[in-house]
Motif scaffolding. Structure first.
Motif, PDB file in Angstrom:
ATOM      1  N   TYR A   1       0.832  -1.202   0.000  1.00 50.16           N
ATOM      2  CA  TYR A   1       0.000   0.000   0.000  1.00 50.16           C
ATOM      3  C   TYR A   1       0.869   1.255   0.000  1.00 50.16           C
ATOM      4  O   TYR A   1       2.002   1.240   0.472  1.00 50.16           O
TER       5      TYR A   1
ATOM      6  N   TYR B   1       0.228   5.188   1.505  1.00 48.92           N
ATOM      7  CA  TYR B   1      -0.614   6.104   2.256  1.00 48.92           C
ATOM      8  C   TYR B   1       0.024   7.489   2.255  1.00 48.92           C
ATOM      9  O   TYR B   1       1.243   7.620   2.197  1.00 48.92           O
TER      10      TYR B   1
ATOM     11  N   LEU C   1      -4.172   9.746   7.954  1.00 48.04           N
ATOM     12  CA  LEU C   1      -3.489   8.779   7.111  1.00 48.04           C
ATOM     13  C   LEU C   1      -4.502   8.303   6.065  1.00 48.04           C
ATOM     14  O   LEU C   1      -5.493   7.665   6.407  1.00 48.04           O
TER      15      LEU C   1
ATOM     16  N   ILE D   1      -5.416   6.269   2.463  1.00 45.90           N
ATOM     17  CA  ILE D   1      -4.989   5.270   1.491  1.00 45.90           C
ATOM     18  C   ILE D   1      -4.918   5.905   0.111  1.00 45.90           C
ATOM     19  O   ILE D   1      -5.794   6.704  -0.270  1.00 45.90           O
TER      20      ILE D   1
ATOM     21  N   SER E   1      -3.584   0.357  -3.358  1.00 43.19           N
ATOM     22  CA  SER E   1      -3.365  -0.989  -2.833  1.00 43.19           C
ATOM     23  C   SER E   1      -2.989  -1.879  -4.003  1.00 43.19           C
ATOM     24  O   SER E   1      -3.630  -1.821  -5.054  1.00 43.19           O
TER      25      SER E   1
ATOM     26  N   ILE F   1      -6.717  -1.008  -5.535  1.00 40.57           N
ATOM     27  CA  ILE F   1      -7.391   0.220  -5.113  1.00 40.57           C
ATOM     28  C   ILE F   1      -6.595   1.421  -5.618  1.00 40.57           C
ATOM     29  O   ILE F   1      -5.382   1.503  -5.440  1.00 40.57           O
TER      30      ILE F   1
ATOM     31  N   ASN G   1      -8.481 -11.801   4.660  1.00 40.14           N
ATOM     32  CA  ASN G   1      -8.590 -10.347   4.606  1.00 40.14           C
ATOM     33  C   ASN G   1      -7.183  -9.762   4.644  1.00 40.14           C
ATOM     34  O   ASN G   1      -6.611  -9.580   5.712  1.00 40.14           O
ATOM     35  N   PRO G   2      -6.633  -9.476   3.484  1.00 40.52           N
ATOM     36  CA  PRO G   2      -5.219  -9.077   3.426  1.00 40.52           C
ATOM     37  C   PRO G   2      -4.855  -7.901   4.300  1.00 40.52           C
ATOM     38  O   PRO G   2      -3.738  -7.802   4.760  1.00 40.52           O
ATOM     39  N   GLY G   3      -5.782  -6.976   4.529  1.00 40.56           N
ATOM     40  CA  GLY G   3      -5.402  -5.762   5.249  1.00 40.56           C
ATOM     41  C   GLY G   3      -5.442  -5.870   6.750  1.00 40.56           C
ATOM     42  O   GLY G   3      -5.255  -4.872   7.439  1.00 40.56           O
TER      43      GLY G   3
ATOM     44  N   GLN H   1      -1.217  -4.624   9.008  1.00 45.02           N
ATOM     45  CA  GLN H   1      -0.356  -3.909   8.072  1.00 45.02           C
ATOM     46  C   GLN H   1       0.929  -3.491   8.766  1.00 45.02           C
ATOM     47  O   GLN H   1       0.920  -3.027   9.898  1.00 45.02           O
TER      48      GLN H   1
ATOM     49  N   GLN I   1      -9.139  -1.936  13.648  1.00 44.03           N
ATOM     50  CA  GLN I   1      -7.783  -2.113  14.162  1.00 44.03           C
ATOM     51  C   GLN I   1      -7.356  -0.894  14.972  1.00 44.03           C
ATOM     52  O   GLN I   1      -7.853   0.215  14.748  1.00 44.03           O
TER      53      GLN I   1
ATOM     54  N   SER J   1     -11.559  -1.474   8.206  1.00 47.25           N
ATOM     55  CA  SER J   1     -11.321  -2.105   6.910  1.00 47.25           C
ATOM     56  C   SER J   1     -12.576  -2.787   6.415  1.00 47.25           C
ATOM     57  O   SER J   1     -13.368  -3.306   7.206  1.00 47.25           O
TER      58      SER J   1
ATOM     59  N   GLY K   1     -10.416  -6.028   2.540  1.00 46.34           N
ATOM     60  CA  GLY K   1      -9.189  -5.731   3.265  1.00 46.34           C
ATOM     61  C   GLY K   1      -8.196  -4.882   2.524  1.00 46.34           C
ATOM     62  O   GLY K   1      -7.118  -4.598   3.035  1.00 46.34           O
ATOM     63  N   PHE K   2      -8.551  -4.450   1.307  1.00 45.51           N
ATOM     64  CA  PHE K   2      -7.585  -3.664   0.549  1.00 45.51           C
ATOM     65  C   PHE K   2      -7.721  -2.166   0.802  1.00 45.51           C
ATOM     66  O   PHE K   2      -6.852  -1.399   0.409  1.00 45.51           O
ATOM     67  N   LYS K   3      -8.827  -1.779   1.415  1.00 44.79           N
ATOM     68  CA  LYS K   3      -9.003  -0.355   1.703  1.00 44.79           C
ATOM     69  C   LYS K   3      -9.232  -0.186   3.197  1.00 44.79           C
ATOM     70  O   LYS K   3     -10.208  -0.692   3.744  1.00 44.79           O
ATOM     71  N   THR K   4      -8.328   0.509   3.852  1.00 44.25           N
ATOM     72  CA  THR K   4      -8.426   0.792   5.277  1.00 44.25           C
ATOM     73  C   THR K   4      -8.495   2.292   5.451  1.00 44.25           C
ATOM     74  O   THR K   4      -7.703   3.019   4.854  1.00 44.25           O
TER      75      THR K   4
ATOM     76  N   PHE L   1      -8.363   5.466   8.222  1.00 50.99           N
ATOM     77  CA  PHE L   1      -7.811   5.760   9.533  1.00 50.99           C
ATOM     78  C   PHE L   1      -8.440   7.013  10.131  1.00 50.99           C
ATOM     79  O   PHE L   1      -8.770   7.959   9.410  1.00 50.99           O
TER      80      PHE L   1
END
Lengths: 115, 112
Positions: A33, A35, A43, A45, A48, A56, A99-101, A104, B34, B93, B97-100, B102
């Motif tokens: 990613y 950011y 922060l 994004i 991705s 993304i 869920n890959p994210g 991190q 998270q 998320s 899970g590709f977009k988080t 904050f």
């Protein structure tokens, strides 16, 4: 031992220039990613990537072009830099999974100042 | 639009007390939430994750609660220490899970 590394750490440049920031992770992760953290500390994004493919693109101007030559690298090239691009840019990676994210791992950040 | 709100003011507490940080969100149905810690001049460090179907998670002196009805998470640090002083970021998320996204973070100061 460095998990996610970025170069350079600091970048001071003039408006209109083109610059690149490099990111490498040695964790064997599939997802990476970019950011942007602005002066208000939000922060946000930007991009991705999963297995070198763009997943993304969070409405980032075309002046920003990420490139992933392999799963361990995700570089960010910025054309025609503007004052508003001044920020700290963080690269991150996350392990494969449902869920890959979920978890991190962030790099130390690149502090970009456009004059 | 999606929004995450954290205590905008810094939180000052005495060593040994419990610090409680709040994260509220709107217009979002996260798959998980998270908490990260960020020290000045450094990247965020992952602390804890809690899923939408979980109410509470613990890890050593840390505890996170997640109320999807209230759209709120609370983050507790018990027996706080000066070394816990940092900015704590809440993140949400989606299922992929590709977009988080904050929050802006809450700055915590623990006095000895």
């Amino acid at each position: 031992d460095t998990a996610v590394s970025q170069t350079p750490k600091y970048l001071v440049t003039q408006m209109g220039n083109d610059k690149s920031i490099k990111c490498e992770q040695n964790l064997g992760h599939d997802t990476m990613y970019w950011y942007k953290q602005d002066s208000k500390k939000f922060l946000k994004i930007m991009f991705s990537y999963n297995n070198k493919e763009l997943i993304i693109n969070e409405t980032v101007p075309n002046r920003f072009s990420p490139k992933s030559p392999d799963k361990a690298h995700l570089n960010l090239h910025i054309n025609s830099l503007e004052l508003g691009d001044s920020a700290v840019y963080f690269c991150a990676s996350s392990p494969p999974g449902t869920n890959p994210g979920e978890t991190q791992y962030f790099g130390p950040g690149t502090r970009l100042l456009v004059l | 639009s999606q929004k995450i709100e954290q205590n905008s003011e810094a939180l000052n507490i005495q060593e040994g007390k419990t610090a409680t940080l709040t994260c509220n969100y709107t217009n979002y149905s996260p798959a998980y939430l998270q908490w990260y810690r960020q020290d000045p001049g450094r990247g965020p460090v992952f602390l804890l994750l809690i899923r939408e179907n979980e109410k509470e998670k613990r890890k050593e002196r840390l505890k996170v609660t997640f109320d999807t009805t209230l759209k709120q998470s609370l983050f507790h640090i018990t027996a706080s220490q000066p070394a816990d002083s940092a900015t704590y970021l809440c993140a949400l998320s989606d299922t992929g899970g590709f977009k988080t996204i904050f929050g802006a973070g809450t700055r915590l100061f623990v006095k000895a």
